[in-house]
Design a protein around this motif. Sequence first.
Motif, PDB file in Angstrom:
ATOM      1  N   ASP A   1       0.866  -1.177   0.000  1.00  0.00           N
ATOM      2  CA  ASP A   1       0.000   0.000   0.000  1.00  0.00           C
ATOM      3  C   ASP A   1       0.906   1.231   0.000  1.00  0.00           C
ATOM      4  O   ASP A   1       1.664   1.471   0.950  1.00  0.00           O
ATOM      5  N   ILE A   2       0.861   2.028  -1.070  1.00  0.00           N
ATOM      6  CA  ILE A   2       1.791   3.150  -1.227  1.00  0.00           C
ATOM      7  C   ILE A   2       1.590   4.191  -0.128  1.00  0.00           C
ATOM      8  O   ILE A   2       2.554   4.704   0.458  1.00  0.00           O
ATOM      9  N   LYS A   3       0.343   4.502   0.182  1.00  0.00           N
ATOM     10  CA  LYS A   3       0.072   5.531   1.187  1.00  0.00           C
ATOM     11  C   LYS A   3       0.488   5.073   2.583  1.00  0.00           C
ATOM     12  O   LYS A   3       1.106   5.827   3.348  1.00  0.00           O
ATOM     13  N   LEU A   4       0.150   3.821   2.893  1.00  0.00           N
ATOM     14  CA  LEU A   4       0.460   3.311   4.226  1.00  0.00           C
ATOM     15  C   LEU A   4       1.909   2.847   4.347  1.00  0.00           C
ATOM     16  O   LEU A   4       2.376   2.576   5.456  1.00  0.00           O
ATOM     17  N   ARG A   5       2.570   2.707   3.190  1.00  0.00           N
ATOM     18  CA  ARG A   5       3.952   2.200   3.157  1.00  0.00           C
ATOM     19  C   ARG A   5       4.041   0.848   3.874  1.00  0.00           C
ATOM     20  O   ARG A   5       4.916   0.598   4.658  1.00  0.00           O
ATOM     21  N   ARG A   6       3.110  -0.009   3.528  1.00  0.00           N
ATOM     22  CA  ARG A   6       3.003  -1.283   4.225  1.00  0.00           C
ATOM     23  C   ARG A   6       2.824  -2.416   3.227  1.00  0.00           C
ATOM     24  O   ARG A   6       2.063  -2.319   2.281  1.00  0.00           O
ATOM     25  N   ALA A   7       3.584  -3.508   3.426  1.00  0.00           N
ATOM     26  CA  ALA A   7       3.417  -4.705   2.609  1.00  0.00           C
ATOM     27  C   ALA A   7       2.163  -5.441   3.064  1.00  0.00           C
ATOM     28  O   ALA A   7       2.038  -5.799   4.236  1.00  0.00           O
ATOM     29  N   LEU A   8       1.236  -5.663   2.162  1.00  0.00           N
ATOM     30  CA  LEU A   8      -0.031  -6.285   2.512  1.00  0.00           C
ATOM     31  C   LEU A   8      -0.058  -7.786   2.242  1.00  0.00           C
ATOM     32  O   LEU A   8      -0.738  -8.531   2.939  1.00  0.00           O
ATOM     33  N   ALA A   9       0.654  -8.213   1.223  1.00  0.00           N
ATOM     34  CA  ALA A   9       0.608  -9.632   0.867  1.00  0.00           C
ATOM     35  C   ALA A   9       1.760  -9.966  -0.069  1.00  0.00           C
ATOM     36  O   ALA A   9       2.420  -9.075  -0.621  1.00  0.00           O
ATOM     37  N   VAL A  10       1.968 -11.269  -0.251  1.00  0.00           N
ATOM     38  CA  VAL A  10       2.941 -11.797  -1.208  1.00  0.00           C
ATOM     39  C   VAL A  10       2.249 -12.906  -1.983  1.00  0.00           C
ATOM     40  O   VAL A  10       1.542 -13.740  -1.396  1.00  0.00           O
ATOM     41  N   THR A  11       2.427 -12.959  -3.300  1.00  0.00           N
ATOM     42  CA  THR A  11       1.749 -13.985  -4.096  1.00  0.00           C
ATOM     43  C   THR A  11       2.296 -15.373  -3.762  1.00  0.00           C
ATOM     44  O   THR A  11       3.470 -15.542  -3.468  1.00  0.00           O
ATOM     45  N   ASP A  12       1.400 -16.377  -3.842  1.00  0.00           N
ATOM     46  CA  ASP A  12       1.786 -17.751  -3.511  1.00  0.00           C
ATOM     47  C   ASP A  12       2.282 -18.481  -4.758  1.00  0.00           C
ATOM     48  O   ASP A  12       2.542 -17.870  -5.808  1.00  0.00           O
TER      49      ASP A  12
ATOM     50  N   PHE B   1      -3.095 -13.897  -4.674  1.00  0.00           N
ATOM     51  CA  PHE B   1      -3.029 -13.138  -3.434  1.00  0.00           C
ATOM     52  C   PHE B   1      -4.444 -12.924  -2.918  1.00  0.00           C
ATOM     53  O   PHE B   1      -5.420 -12.972  -3.683  1.00  0.00           O
ATOM     54  N   SER B   2      -4.550 -12.692  -1.626  1.00  0.00           N
ATOM     55  CA  SER B   2      -5.827 -12.422  -0.987  1.00  0.00           C
ATOM     56  C   SER B   2      -5.551 -11.569   0.237  1.00  0.00           C
ATOM     57  O   SER B   2      -4.754 -11.954   1.089  1.00  0.00           O
ATOM     58  N   MET B   3      -6.208 -10.434   0.349  1.00  0.00           N
ATOM     59  CA  MET B   3      -5.876  -9.518   1.446  1.00  0.00           C
ATOM     60  C   MET B   3      -7.032  -8.553   1.675  1.00  0.00           C
ATOM     61  O   MET B   3      -7.943  -8.429   0.854  1.00  0.00           O
ATOM     62  N   ASN B   4      -6.966  -7.851   2.769  1.00  0.00           N
ATOM     63  CA  ASN B   4      -7.894  -6.769   3.062  1.00  0.00           C
ATOM     64  C   ASN B   4      -7.245  -5.442   2.698  1.00  0.00           C
ATOM     65  O   ASN B   4      -6.077  -5.203   3.028  1.00  0.00           O
ATOM     66  N   THR B   5      -7.986  -4.598   2.036  1.00  0.00           N
ATOM     67  CA  THR B   5      -7.498  -3.257   1.714  1.00  0.00           C
ATOM     68  C   THR B   5      -8.688  -2.323   1.609  1.00  0.00           C
ATOM     69  O   THR B   5      -9.837  -2.729   1.833  1.00  0.00           O
TER      70      THR B   5
ATOM     71  N   ALA C   1      -7.378   2.443  -2.614  1.00  0.00           N
ATOM     72  CA  ALA C   1      -5.971   2.307  -2.226  1.00  0.00           C
ATOM     73  C   ALA C   1      -5.096   2.149  -3.462  1.00  0.00           C
ATOM     74  O   ALA C   1      -5.478   1.526  -4.451  1.00  0.00           O
ATOM     75  N   GLN C   2      -3.890   2.728  -3.383  1.00  0.00           N
ATOM     76  CA  GLN C   2      -2.900   2.590  -4.450  1.00  0.00           C
ATOM     77  C   GLN C   2      -1.958   1.444  -4.055  1.00  0.00           C
ATOM     78  O   GLN C   2      -1.217   1.543  -3.080  1.00  0.00           O
ATOM     79  N   LEU C   3      -1.991   0.360  -4.830  1.00  0.00           N
ATOM     80  CA  LEU C   3      -1.181  -0.815  -4.531  1.00  0.00           C
ATOM     81  C   LEU C   3      -0.037  -0.936  -5.528  1.00  0.00           C
ATOM     82  O   LEU C   3      -0.235  -0.798  -6.738  1.00  0.00           O
ATOM     83  N   ARG C   4       1.132  -1.233  -4.992  1.00  0.00           N
ATOM     84  CA  ARG C   4       2.323  -1.406  -5.839  1.00  0.00           C
ATOM     85  C   ARG C   4       2.693  -2.890  -5.880  1.00  0.00           C
ATOM     86  O   ARG C   4       2.900  -3.514  -4.849  1.00  0.00           O
ATOM     87  N   PHE C   5       2.749  -3.445  -7.077  1.00  0.00           N
ATOM     88  CA  PHE C   5       3.113  -4.841  -7.285  1.00  0.00           C
ATOM     89  C   PHE C   5       4.554  -4.870  -7.791  1.00  0.00           C
ATOM     90  O   PHE C   5       4.860  -4.333  -8.853  1.00  0.00           O
TER      91      PHE C   5
ATOM     92  N   ILE D   1       1.913 -11.007   7.575  1.00  0.00           N
ATOM     93  CA  ILE D   1       2.612 -12.276   7.733  1.00  0.00           C
ATOM     94  C   ILE D   1       3.946 -11.988   8.396  1.00  0.00           C
ATOM     95  O   ILE D   1       4.723 -11.169   7.918  1.00  0.00           O
ATOM     96  N   ILE D   2       4.219 -12.650   9.506  1.00  0.00           N
ATOM     97  CA  ILE D   2       5.478 -12.369  10.206  1.00  0.00           C
ATOM     98  C   ILE D   2       6.502 -13.485  10.058  1.00  0.00           C
ATOM     99  O   ILE D   2       7.664 -13.329  10.441  1.00  0.00           O
ATOM    100  N   ALA D   3       6.073 -14.635   9.523  1.00  0.00           N
ATOM    101  CA  ALA D   3       7.037 -15.730   9.364  1.00  0.00           C
ATOM    102  C   ALA D   3       6.573 -16.656   8.258  1.00  0.00           C
ATOM    103  O   ALA D   3       5.379 -16.930   8.119  1.00  0.00           O
ATOM    104  N   ARG D   4       7.536 -17.132   7.473  1.00  0.00           N
ATOM    105  CA  ARG D   4       7.267 -18.112   6.425  1.00  0.00           C
ATOM    106  C   ARG D   4       8.256 -19.258   6.561  1.00  0.00           C
ATOM    107  O   ARG D   4       9.456 -19.027   6.650  1.00  0.00           O
ATOM    108  N   GLY D   5       7.757 -20.462   6.545  1.00  0.00           N
ATOM    109  CA  GLY D   5       8.625 -21.616   6.663  1.00  0.00           C
ATOM    110  C   GLY D   5       9.086 -21.827   8.096  1.00  0.00           C
ATOM    111  O   GLY D   5       8.884 -20.982   8.967  1.00  0.00           O
TER     112      GLY D   5
END
Length: 696
Positions: free
Chosen positions: A58-69, A74-78, A82-86, A267-271
Amino acid sequence: MKSIISQYITLHIKRLLIVLVAVISFSLEAEAQGVIRFTGRVVSKQTGEPLIGVNITDIKLRRALAVTDEDGRFSMNTQLGAQLRFSMIGAKPEILKVKNDKFTEVKLNEDDITLGEVVVKTKRITDRIMPEPTDIEVKGNWLYVRTRVRVPKEMFRSNRRLVVQPILNNVTDKQLTLLRPMVYDGKKYNITQDRLYNYDIKNSDNGDPLAKYITVKSRTLRENGRDNDILGYTDSIYVENLKADYSCDVYMAIEDYTHILYRDTTIIARGTVNPLRWLDCSIMGSTLNDEAYYPTPEKQMRNSKGSINLKFLIGKSTLNTDDPQNHAEIEKLRRQIDAIRADKDATLLSFELEGISSPDGRLSRNQTLARQRMEFALGHIRSQLPDDLRNDMEFGTKSSVATWSDVVTLLRRDSLFSEADKVQGIIDRYADPNVQSRRMRRLPFYNSVLEARYLPQLRQVNYTMNYAIFRQLTIDEIRQLYADDYHKLSRYEFFMLYRNESDPKKRETILRQALEMFPSFMIAANDLAALLIERGEPDPELLEKFAGEKAPVAVNTNHAIALLKDQQYGEADEIMSYVPKTDNTRLLHAVNGAFNGRYEDNYSVIAATSKRNNLLMLLAMKRNSEALKLSRELPDDEALTHYLRAVCLNRAEDAVGAYDELKRAFEMDPSLKNIAHVDGDVNDLLVEKHNKEGLQ
């Protein structure tokens, strides 16, 4: 008044429950405030293939919302608008404005990029509520999640509550499990809550259902040098499938007394971080050699047959008493009978003679002579036996006359083909045996060949002496019985059979058949378990019903090894409590202790087994600088060496070096990719590096 307070309390309890549900399942109320569920798929503009590891920010929030599987989804709340950067390494970023909640496909233009252009992102503190990225650590069958949550001053006031709900996501099995929630109350909020519950907020039946998780805001929680509070969090959960792909998602919500003011997910941890997944200590199973557990030898009834070669006077039914062979044959038979009588486990049952006469002469005379000879021989033999033996036995005779065809067979056996053809010619011409005998006497070789050499061979006396003897079968007899029908074997016979079998595959077959017939055959189950361990295919269920406090050491040892190989570390730890610590079990105890998180106590024993195992233990203990140094000493011609160096370098924040080592590991052994995707020590490299460079 009570009615009003009661209604207020009831409404507030309902609201609290709605808050918790909203945190987990994204309530419709939030959607009404402009928050939507946004789903889609990111693909390559050039190939149409799904792109894995695309970061959505999210460009405004400067926050990573999701990562593609792995399917590019991807699936997320927004929020609407919102302006999203991929973005991802190796592709030109795209910016998308969220206009609705319909499924959206985003196409990225892939771009070649060199390693020199890779930008390594480090973990950083944001000005939003954000649990710190962390690892899911493995100890035994427990997954541990430790993180800290920073709460900026401007986002949190005294009349608010923050609910943080970590959720363990088993991606492989598609299972979500709630971890312990964390609840952070402002002072005013907490006091108000306490009043609403009649100053009994912690009452387990009628109080706040989140009360036991509450931390009240205080100065002691202020982070040094910053304007935010910091809350520590630790929880663990038991899992059975350690090979699955796990991630830890965190849902967060801030409320005041009447509204949900803020909601987010990350998401705070993967694997999972589990360097001991590579631990290689060759611990072999052991057969059970304590004779106390051997099956009892069993004596089985057996019958016996033999032959006797008695000579009669030509044309007479009496024995030739002057022939020393007759005396020797009778004496041989007597010795055998005496040996049977001396064996307390043997009992004579019956005795039968079968006599065969030669075909020369009249058939009726030959038949009568054969019968008389058998009766005489039987009477003579009976006279040699003690009275007690004669009275309990059954006696019988059979007699028959050989044919001239039998003579033909003997002649051809000795390559007398001309003579055989002449005899066969008479047989073919005359059907009557008496006529055949007369014609045979006219043959020129009758006296010199037939009468002198071959007719005597057809004058035979055979005996069948049936006796029941109870003895242990020989291994050859057991093998024959097994070949006929393995269902007929006893425990002891199965035991003797597989213990005398050197071929591992045949041995396994025999053991499985033994357990099929005798499911409680512990020594067979143990020896099969040892064989499977040696082959690298342990079966953790094989000894489950036998292992325990009263089981032999070999059984508990083999069962523990199988459980460890199957990653059932908690169960293995319990079984190992019954295994004494000896020189033979020292390594197994150390391996079991390490897998169950007792690293320091068992480091020296495991480290001594190999440099690689030493490195793995250092990584497990987070002695990362020592591990990195030791990784340089591992052999370069092994793919796992480069994989482990990648782990060490990634922990040292050298992502580019780690990437190079991981790429080389994949080139040498592509199967390592499957592990890397669920390995929290390196899977961030897979997410951040481009597909074309080989790490996907």
